[in-house]
Design an enzyme around this catalytic site. Structure first.
Site, PDB file in Angstrom:
ATOM      1  CG  HIS A  16       0.907   2.247 -11.169  1.00 15.56           C
ATOM      2  ND1 HIS A  16       0.352   1.153 -10.544  1.00 15.56           N
ATOM      3  CD2 HIS A  16       2.249   2.040 -11.175  1.00 15.56           C
ATOM      4  CE1 HIS A  16       1.322   0.324 -10.172  1.00 15.56           C
ATOM      5  NE2 HIS A  16       2.475   0.843 -10.533  1.00 15.56           N
ATOM      6  CG  ASP A  31       1.804  -2.821 -12.046  1.00 16.12           C
ATOM      7  OD1 ASP A  31       1.577  -1.815 -12.738  1.00 16.12           O
ATOM      8  OD2 ASP A  31       1.172  -3.102 -11.019  1.00 16.12           O
ATOM      9  CB  CYS A  58      -4.021  -3.587 -11.891  1.00 25.38           C
ATOM     10  SG  CYS A  58      -4.137  -1.862 -11.531  1.00 25.38           S
ATOM     11  CG  LEU A  88      -2.019  -1.018   1.212  1.00 28.85           C
ATOM     12  CD1 LEU A  88      -2.769  -0.997   2.533  1.00 28.85           C
ATOM     13  CD2 LEU A  88      -2.972  -0.764   0.059  1.00 28.85           C
TER      14      LEU A  88
HETATM   15  N1  GLY Z   1      -0.577  -3.015  -4.434  1.00 25.25           N
HETATM   16  C1  GLY Z   1      -0.218  -2.653  -5.750  1.00 25.25           C
HETATM   17  C2  GLY Z   1       1.150  -2.106  -5.818  1.00 25.25           C
HETATM   18  O1  GLY Z   1       1.581  -1.523  -4.861  1.00 25.25           O
HETATM   19  O2  GLY Z   1       1.863  -2.247  -6.775  1.00 25.25           O
END
Ligand code: GLY
Length: 252
Positions: free
Chosen positions: A157, A62, A242, A14
């Protein structure tokens, strides 16, 4: 391409939110529904092997950026997420992608890359650093991409607060977008989680149940929202984009 959440999901990183308990069983159910929704809208799902030890591995977006036939394996800005890329690299190689990598000192998260046609907007400031932006350029500009770097200061992001509609209009939650004027067309939406849509094809937009006002706004503009509840992933700062990586270009 999707990745089933692992047993440590609730320990996900987080950055901007307070921790609230994640119901891992509910999360798994929500993930199954998300995957089934992709399939019911004509998408084949390729499941990457689960990464048991990586709490955030469900946020597969990601770990890789795909342009044309090249899959750029990222080097996530959060050190704890770097082990996630191994299984993804194997999966995209099996699918026939030409694989490239982001190298130290570069960091890049796929959540910071918004692709609109041949333009790749990349958010610099959170998980992605300047070397990561340079490496993204070096990987994809020779293939015809235009890489546009934009500042990200208020969200995890770039795509935490903006994505794009099928016609290329950027939609975003304006209070958290640093410079909306950098985008040729920008439509503000009323909810932060409403700023994330996955393009399912045609007018269909996969959206989170937590953004009903945005769904109504987009429906009034002629789009067809397809709603999924991803509450448990939102607690971990994840959104609808995501949870998958679209690989259409690999097969084009
Ligand atoms: N919980 C998603 C991240 O921090 O990448």
């Amino acid at each position: 391409m999707i990745r089933r959440p692992g047993p440590r999901l609730a320990e996900g990183i987080l950055t901007r939110k307070e921790r609230s308990p994640v119901d891992v069983r509910l999360a798994l159910h929500q993930w199954e529904t998300y995957a089934a929704t992709l399939r019911s809208h004509g998408w084949e799902t390729v499941e990457v092997e689960r990464a048991e030890e990586c709490p955030d591995s469900v946020f597969i977006e990601d770990t890789v950026v795909v342009f044309r036939n090249v899959a750029l394996i990222t080097r996530p800005g959060a050190r704890a997420r770097r082990a996630e890329t191994v299984g993804v690299e194997q999966a995209v190689a099996r699918l026939g992608a030409s694989v490239n990598w982001v190298w130290e000192p570069g960091t890049l998260d796929g959540g910071d890359v918004l692709k609109i046609g041949d333009t790749l907007y990349v958010g610099r400031g959170g998980r992605t650093n300047a070397a990561g932006v340079q490496q993204l350029r070096a990987a994809f500009e020779p293939l015809g991409a235009r890489v546009v770097a934009v500042p990200v200061a208020q969200v995890l992001h770039l795509k935490s607060a903006l994505t794009a509609l099928p016609d290329g209009t950027v939609i975003g939650y304006a209070p958290l977008v640093d410079q909306p004027s950098l985008f040729p067309r920008f439509l503000p939406v009323p909810e932060e989680t409403g700023s994330q849509v996955v393009l399912l094809g045609g007018n269909k937009l996969l959206m989170a149940a937590s953004a009903p006002k945005t769904a109504e706004l987009l429906a009034e503009l002629g789009h067809e929202p397809v709603i999924v509840d991803i509450s448990e992933f939102e607690k971990l700062e994840g959104g609808v984009t995501c949870l998958s990586v679209r690989l259409r270009e690999l097969y084009a």
